[in-house]
Design a protein around this motif. Structure first.
Motif, PDB file in Angstrom:
ATOM      1  N   LYS A 276       0.834  -1.198   0.000  1.00 40.86           N
ATOM      2  CA  LYS A 276       0.000   0.000   0.000  1.00 40.86           C
ATOM      3  C   LYS A 276       0.875   1.257   0.000  1.00 40.86           C
ATOM      4  CE  LYS A 276      -4.343   1.400   2.148  1.00 40.86           C
ATOM      5  NZ  LYS A 276      -4.116   2.833   2.126  1.00 40.86           N
ATOM      6  N   CYS A 277       0.428   2.250  -0.717  1.00 43.06           N
ATOM      7  CA  CYS A 277       1.197   3.485  -0.859  1.00 43.06           C
ATOM      8  C   CYS A 277       1.308   4.207   0.490  1.00 43.06           C
ATOM      9  CB  CYS A 277       0.491   4.368  -1.886  1.00 43.06           C
ATOM     10  SG  CYS A 277       1.398   5.844  -2.301  1.00 43.06           S
ATOM     11  N   LYS A 278       2.548   4.548   0.846  1.00 44.89           N
ATOM     12  CA  LYS A 278       2.768   5.281   2.099  1.00 44.89           C
ATOM     13  C   LYS A 278       2.605   6.774   1.811  1.00 44.89           C
ATOM     14  CE  LYS A 278       5.909   3.603   5.217  1.00 44.89           C
ATOM     15  NZ  LYS A 278       7.252   3.326   5.765  1.00 44.89           N
ATOM     16  N   MET A 279       1.666   7.411   2.495  1.00 39.69           N
ATOM     17  CA  MET A 279       1.387   8.810   2.172  1.00 39.69           C
ATOM     18  C   MET A 279       2.194   9.753   3.063  1.00 39.69           C
ATOM     19  SD  MET A 279      -0.548   8.248  -0.330  1.00 39.69           S
ATOM     20  CE  MET A 279      -0.989   9.908  -0.789  1.00 39.69           C
ATOM     21  N   VAL A 280       2.699  10.793   2.411  1.00 39.76           N
ATOM     22  CA  VAL A 280       3.460  11.822   3.131  1.00 39.76           C
ATOM     23  C   VAL A 280       2.636  13.098   3.077  1.00 39.76           C
ATOM     24  CG1 VAL A 280       5.561  13.233   3.032  1.00 39.76           C
ATOM     25  CG2 VAL A 280       5.681  10.775   2.537  1.00 39.76           C
ATOM     26  N   ASP A 281       2.592  13.829   4.184  1.00 41.64           N
ATOM     27  CA  ASP A 281       1.812  15.056   4.254  1.00 41.64           C
ATOM     28  C   ASP A 281       2.377  16.118   3.306  1.00 41.64           C
ATOM     29  OD1 ASP A 281       0.332  17.230   4.940  1.00 41.64           O
ATOM     30  OD2 ASP A 281       0.756  17.139   7.091  1.00 41.64           O
ATOM     31  N   ALA A 282       1.488  16.738   2.524  1.00 35.42           N
ATOM     32  CA  ALA A 282       1.916  17.747   1.549  1.00 35.42           C
ATOM     33  C   ALA A 282       2.589  18.944   2.226  1.00 35.42           C
ATOM     34  CB  ALA A 282       0.725  18.216   0.717  1.00 35.42           C
ATOM     35  N   GLU A 283       2.343  19.108   3.512  1.00 36.28           N
ATOM     36  CA  GLU A 283       2.972  20.221   4.227  1.00 36.28           C
ATOM     37  C   GLU A 283       4.419  19.887   4.609  1.00 36.28           C
ATOM     38  OE1 GLU A 283       1.469  23.132   4.466  1.00 36.28           O
ATOM     39  OE2 GLU A 283      -0.208  22.204   3.392  1.00 36.28           O
TER      40      GLU A 283
ATOM     41  N   LEU B 226      10.515  20.041  -2.416  1.00 34.94           N
ATOM     42  CA  LEU B 226      11.343  18.839  -2.604  1.00 34.94           C
ATOM     43  C   LEU B 226      12.761  19.238  -3.006  1.00 34.94           C
ATOM     44  CD1 LEU B 226       8.964  16.362  -4.492  1.00 34.94           C
ATOM     45  CD2 LEU B 226       9.743  16.215  -2.119  1.00 34.94           C
TER      46      LEU B 226
ATOM     47  N   LEU C 237      12.519   9.393   3.459  1.00 32.79           N
ATOM     48  CA  LEU C 237      12.120   7.993   3.227  1.00 32.79           C
ATOM     49  C   LEU C 237      12.894   7.393   2.051  1.00 32.79           C
ATOM     50  CD1 LEU C 237       8.266   8.326   3.772  1.00 32.79           C
ATOM     51  CD2 LEU C 237       9.803   6.848   5.092  1.00 32.79           C
TER      52      LEU C 237
ATOM     53  N   LEU D 189       9.435  12.886   2.522  1.00 33.95           N
ATOM     54  CA  LEU D 189       9.520  11.992   1.360  1.00 33.95           C
ATOM     55  C   LEU D 189      10.986  11.735   1.006  1.00 33.95           C
ATOM     56  CD1 LEU D 189       8.216  10.486  -1.087  1.00 33.95           C
ATOM     57  CD2 LEU D 189       8.354  12.631  -2.326  1.00 33.95           C
TER      58      LEU D 189
ATOM     59  N   ALA E  42       2.059   3.201  -6.744  1.00 29.87           N
ATOM     60  CA  ALA E  42       3.184   3.841  -6.049  1.00 29.87           C
ATOM     61  C   ALA E  42       3.410   3.271  -4.655  1.00 29.87           C
ATOM     62  CB  ALA E  42       2.930   5.344  -5.953  1.00 29.87           C
ATOM     63  N   GLN E  43       4.659   3.401  -4.168  1.00 24.77           N
ATOM     64  CA  GLN E  43       4.966   3.019  -2.786  1.00 24.77           C
ATOM     65  C   GLN E  43       4.929   4.234  -1.869  1.00 24.77           C
ATOM     66  OE1 GLN E  43       7.310   1.807  -5.252  1.00 24.77           O
ATOM     67  NE2 GLN E  43       5.861   0.135  -5.347  1.00 24.77           N
TER      68      GLN E  43
ATOM     69  N   GLY F  74       3.605   8.454  -1.670  1.00 22.82           N
ATOM     70  CA  GLY F  74       2.783   9.434  -2.360  1.00 22.82           C
ATOM     71  C   GLY F  74       2.595  10.704  -1.550  1.00 22.82           C
ATOM     72  N   ILE F  75       2.333  11.767  -2.277  1.00 25.49           N
ATOM     73  CA  ILE F  75       1.939  13.028  -1.646  1.00 25.49           C
ATOM     74  C   ILE F  75       0.714  13.533  -2.403  1.00 25.49           C
ATOM     75  CG2 ILE F  75       2.532  15.461  -1.260  1.00 25.49           C
ATOM     76  CD1 ILE F  75       5.424  14.681  -0.934  1.00 25.49           C
TER      77      ILE F  75
ATOM     78  N   PRO G  65       7.042  17.813   2.629  1.00 31.32           N
ATOM     79  CA  PRO G  65       7.635  16.986   1.573  1.00 31.32           C
ATOM     80  C   PRO G  65       9.040  16.485   1.924  1.00 31.32           C
ATOM     81  CG  PRO G  65       6.763  19.028   0.677  1.00 31.32           C
ATOM     82  CD  PRO G  65       6.746  19.175   2.162  1.00 31.32           C
TER      83      PRO G  65
END
Lengths: 249, 323
Positions: free
Chosen positions: A226-233, B313, A241, A238, B298-299, B301-302, A235
């Motif tokens: 499952k895709c691991k989500m990162v908060d857009a606030e 980024l 990770l 990411l 994807a593994q 995501g944002i 980045p």
């Protein structure tokens, strides 16, 4: 000059792929069949060349190796504008066999240019076009993204790593085409659809040619985690990770 | 008996993909209880040829002949077929790139050798000889039995690791029976871009889609790619719109790639796009629509707007990677 376009009959590219018979056969239940996308572009380019009388193309034919169930796809090629069609009445077993069947027709009907798409979207072999050329001992040009006729000579653009080459080869030859050969696939107009009903599909029986490969089984790709989500606030997390967990940067 | 591997060169040099092939051929040879021989066509110096030995190749057959300066599939096929016959090769390994796709099928017919194309791992077994290849544009894999005496494998790029097994490879000149009259391809012009990382070679690819909104917004994407040593790519609508050149289009009808990391920015992830990138080891998705199908592939995501996330980024990479 006569052009032959090789046509593969493939599941629509948005098909949900499933298998039956212990994962040895593609589950064709409810599947929409279409002309392989690259073959459709090849046909489009062949017809564009014929449209210009100065190019001296007298006919554009299509060929397909398959049983009668693929005739709607062949009719579609005729509706788009091919003059006639050949169908070798055989269940396609492998690329070597299919290429052998096509070469027999090319030999007897004497085509000057044979177009093949770079690959079929179902088996992704990228093999039939070059095999046809070797069966016939014709030159072949691969990764072709442009083909023109200038003063009776074919001028071919092929893709190489990081660039392009412009080459020419004497006819008869095989062109294995990819993206760029035509902008958009040509769509059948109502008039073409009506005309296609009366155009000839010449059916012939296969010659004896071995198959060199056999599908043992198909497998579906492992479902990804499952895709691991990162908060857009944030980045930055990411990048952390990717550095520390995935270790890819 | 041996395993023959065709190692292409680029202006006299091998690439990482050449050494992947050498490593792979060495492993297949071990499975068969034999050794790997490489064949090289063109002007490559001895030290470069010998470098293949670092990856287990025992012998390098070196063909230097001016008739072969133009890539002519028919003639190249004759050369490799002769080399295979001389070596008594039972398995021939070629890259699944433009050159390999042009040669392997011709060799298949010439030697009546079954072909497994776009293979991404070692054969499952050698008796029977079974390989795994991509099928249905990445939506499946097929186990294929190669039933002929000689077998051909085209290896997908970036699918096999480098395995160092140093040895002193013997370099031998090989003179096939070809001459200039056999070469039917006439080269008229070459257009090459230099200095750009090729998408098909890159270990990291940063790719933009419609969510980038306009060609004018590409600067931070290119900067991110630069910082990561990555190639830039794009989705089909982007190349159709002319925002980016066609050779950057990745997807089923464009380039099919398998980098270690694929960063998709503003790409929704249509089936046709995923088909071209699904072999990537890691996929990162940045998209403003949380339901976009790209997140299923994807593994990491944002959910966010490319214009806002990208500059952050870039800053994060500068800070964390110390650039």
């Amino acid at each position: 000059m006569k052009i032959l376009v090789c046509i593969s009959n493939v599941p629509d590219t948005t098909t949900k792929v499933k298998f039956t018979d212990n994962n040895t056969k593609f589950d064709a239940n409810g599947v929409q069949w279409v002309i392989n996308p690259w073959d459709e572009l090849a046909l489009t380019r062949a017809l564009e060349l014929k449209d210009n009388a100065a190019n001296g193309i007298t006919a554009v034919s299509v060929i397909h190796v398959g049983n009668a169930s693929s005739e709607p796809t062949i009719r579609k090629a005729l509706a788009i504008g091919a003059d006639d069609a050949y169908r070798v009445n055989a269940e396609p077993t492998d690329a070597y066999n299919v290429a052998g069947q096509i070469s027999e027709i090319v030999k007897s009907e004497k085509f000057d240019i044979v177009f093949c798409g770079i690959e079929s979207s179902d088996f992704n072999g990228s093999t039939v076009g070059s095999m046809v050329a070797e069966f016939l001992d014709y030159p072949s040009v691969s990764a072709v993204s442009g083909l023109n006729i200038e003063n009776g000579q074919t001028v071919i653009t092929r893709e190489i790593d990081g660039g392009k080459e412009v080459v020419s080869v004497p006819a008869p030859f095989v062109a294995i085409v990819q993206k760029g050969i035509a902008k958009e696939p040509r769509i059948a107009a109502m008039r073409g659809i009506m005309q296609a009903r009366t155009k000839a599909i010449k059916v012939s029986e296969p010659v004896a040619i071995d198959s060199l490969t056999e599908i043992v089984t198909f497998e579906l790709p492992q479902p990804r985690a499952k895709c691991k989500m990162v908060d857009a606030e944030n980045p930055k997390q990411l990048i952390e990770l990717l550095m520390n967990e995935a270790k890819v940067i | 008996m041996s395993v023959l591997v065709f190692t292409e060169n680029w202006d006299g040099k091998f690439k990482k993909s050449s050494f992947e092939l050498a490593s792979y051929a060495t492993k297949v040879a071990e499975m068969l209880g034999t050794t790997a021989t490489a064949v090289s066509i063109g002007n490559v110096d001895d030290s470069e040829l010998k470098s293949l030995g670092n990856y287990g190749v025992k012998k390098v057959m070196c063909v230097k002949n001016d008739s072969l300066n133009v890539h002519d599939s028919q003639t190249y096929t004759k050369v490799i077929a002769e080399a295979a016959q001389k070596e008594g090769a039972k398995v021939i390994i070629i890259a699944n790139n433009n050159t390999g796709k042009a040669l392997a099928p011709r060799l298949s017919v010439r030697l009546k050798a079954a072909i497994g194309s776009g293979v991404n791992k070692l054969p499952l077994s050698v008796n029977p000889f079974v390989v795994v290849k991509r099928a249905y544009s990445g939506n499946a894999y097929a186990q294929v039995a190669l039933k002929s005496d000689i077998k051909i494998i085209t290896l997908a790029q970036n699918s096999f690791e480098l395995i160092e097994t140093p040895n002193d490879a013997a370099v031998e000149a090989f003179a096939p029976s070809i001459d200039a009259s056999m070469v039917k391809t006439q080269l008229k012009d070459v257009q090459k871009q230099s200095g750009k990382i090729l998408i098909t070679d890159a270990e990291i690819v940063v790719s933009g889609g419609r969510g980038m909104k306009s060609a004018d917004n590409w600067a931070p994407l290119s900067e991110l790619a630069n910082l990561l040593g990555a190639a830039t790519a794009c989705s089909r609508p982007v190349s159709d719109e002319g925002w980016r050149p066609h050779d950057e289009h990745t997807g089923q009808t464009g380039k099919i790639i398998a980098p270690n990391l694929y960063i998709a920015i503003g790409i929704s992830g249509a089936t046709q796009h995923i088909a071209g990138v699904s072999s990537s080891k890691f996929i990162v998705a940045i998209n403003s629509d949380k339901d976009a199908p790209i997140f299923e592939a994807a593994q990491y995501g944002i959910v966010g707007d490319a214009a806002k996330v990208l500059p952050q980024l870039v800053e994060a990479v500068k800070e964390l990677k110390g650039k």
